[in-house]
Design a protein around this motif. Sequence first.
Motif, PDB file in Angstrom:
ATOM      1  N   TYR A   1       0.843  -1.196   0.000  1.00 50.62           N
ATOM      2  CA  TYR A   1       0.000   0.000   0.000  1.00 50.62           C
ATOM      3  C   TYR A   1       0.876   1.244   0.000  1.00 50.62           C
TER       4      TYR A   1
ATOM      5  N   ILE B   1      -2.307   0.510  -4.728  1.00 51.95           N
ATOM      6  CA  ILE B   1      -1.912  -0.843  -4.371  1.00 51.95           C
ATOM      7  C   ILE B   1      -1.107  -1.436  -5.515  1.00 51.95           C
TER       8      ILE B   1
ATOM      9  N   LEU C   1      -7.471  -3.030  -1.988  1.00 53.77           N
ATOM     10  CA  LEU C   1      -6.999  -1.707  -1.611  1.00 53.77           C
ATOM     11  C   LEU C   1      -7.760  -1.194  -0.394  1.00 53.77           C
TER      12      LEU C   1
END
Length: 689
Positions: free
Chosen positions: A437, A455, A504
């Motif tokens: 991330y 992501i 994500l």
Amino acid sequence: MHYSSYLFISIMGLFFISCAHEDPSSNRPNILFIMSDDHAYQAISSYDGSLNKTPNIDRLAQEGMLFQQSFVTNSICAPSRAVMLTGKYSHINGTIDNRTTFDGNQTNFVKLLNEAGYSTAIVGKWHLRSEPTGFDYWNILPGQGQYYNPDFIEMGEKKRVEGYVTNLTTDFALDWLDGRDKEKPFCLLLHHKAPHRNWMPEAKYLTKYDDVQIPEPETLFDNYETRGRSAYEQTMEIDDDLYIDDDLKVPVYPEDDHLKREKISNDSWGSIYTRMNEEQKLKWDAAYGPKNDEFKKSKLEGEELARWKYQRYIKDYLRCIASVDDNIGRVIDYLKENNLYENTVIVYTSDQGFYLGEHGWFDKRFMYEQSHKTPFIIKAPDGKMNVVNKEDMIVNIDYAPTFLDYAGVLIPEDMQGKSLRPVLNGETPPDWRTSVYYHYFEYPAEHGVKRHYGIRNSRYKLIHFYYDVDEWEFYDLEKDPNEIQNVYFDPAYQSIISELKEELQYLREQYQDTDEKEYLPKGPTAINHKGVGSKVSFKFPYNEKYPGKSPNTLLDGWHADNKTISIDRTIWQGFEKNDMVATIDLGGEVEINSISAGFLHNIESWIFSPDEVVFYVSEDKINFEKMGSIARKVEVDFQGIKRVEYELKLKSLKTRYFKIHAKNVGVCPSWHKGAGNPAWLFADEIVIN
């Protein structure tokens, strides 16, 4: 008792006696954390090998593990450093951008090691605004630091030291190693300035690569087709955004008419050059003078000029790295000569990646590969040797837990990273991450890269640009490693994109980063006071580049937000070298109890809070009586961006006319990058109550 039993007891007795007198530093490994600034993985030969050779960094790779899937959480200097210290994402440790001051009161891995009996030190670049905490010894560069004859701040005392910054940083580190308490294990952070902008090589490397044509990246002339606004609107292009003098080392003189179209840095190159001693200048002139003369005679334009700029940029960048590599060799040799090498965890990394002409860029910030990925090489006493790890995804939140794990110190539960120790032993945990991330916050700001998060897994990358846009980009890295085809709207990828969006969101929840609005600029703040709408006249004019939104901006009822400060041209009025002498007509007699003025302080942008602010009152707008003055509120070398308030309290006073005289420092101080050049004074709202 049998003879063998006596022998066993005797041997064990000797063993325990030996252990009782063993050097404590041999029980737990030492930790040496070497980090450069802006060192791209593309410029390390054990990663790529096509640009340059780094034999000493390669020595570490041969005796340890090199990670090819190594990433940062936020590709910019100060945030990366804060992440590495704390093991937490930027929004958790509070350092979201280069303008934020790091909170040194929070836990970091160095403090924990120090509490556990380690001798701790940092030498070199710090760049976190506050003073280092958790270190027995620190000797750091102020701000970005200088390449030649730099200033160092040693335990709070600033000193100018003659020499080249990469060599000096290593000298100080080795001196500390020599003088440390050798009864304790050590943790040393050796953090180099190089190869940060403006890429000034050491004297012995000034002509390295002169006879070489460095290969251009495939995307040097990228047109950003299929990408969103951020790629189009950034200001980090080698062709358009490098300063011809400061960055590319070509001084511009009155006769150089064709170069006046180039970006020129207000003679900051002159202040950098004058920092050198005579011997350094002679070597510099001998190396760059002929090259610059040849360039000026050529009068290149268009793509040929862009290609020349790339060559000058990349060669200076690589020359700086040559000195970094030399000094890593010095440190390795020292450790081996002093029998410290085998029992020392050694890390080499950069604070993030960097663009070496890819997409036509320098700098970092974007989540695109060259800045998102960062080199990471680690040699550990019990780790695998000569391993290139191509699969395991690591992030810079993992550094702190790894160091603590090797030291036998409990890893705090709130650290968001994972120890790499099992991976280094060849045993990747079954729950190891399969995606990473990313979140970049610093916008609006230098280089114009918009806020975004995203992501990345082993094949795909999904990015969301937000704040003043709402744009998504998606890349298939297997088919498009150069990231030039945004296929977010391609029907063939919609199911994969949906899956990635779900993952994500999961990562954003895992890392507690679900509120996009939390760190957005708040904009100006409305304030109601007795001076709103009053007329202002100035003895010296403000600069037309920073006029505010009207001549009466300083009494319009709006002031800059104190938490997310930016140089908003509608709020601030800027005075270049001039004092601000403002006469205020309230339009009639008004009873007041206080008057204040706000000023910006951001020395990296050559903006200094006033030396002094003097307040006057008048009955006729001709004869003014001094009411009081306030001396400087911020030290001149304060690192960071800050709004500074100068307020004068009064007994009840009735008047119509005021004058405020804010004294500009005039020129940048001798230690500043722009030494001798005009300093700026930025004024915010004048508040009358």
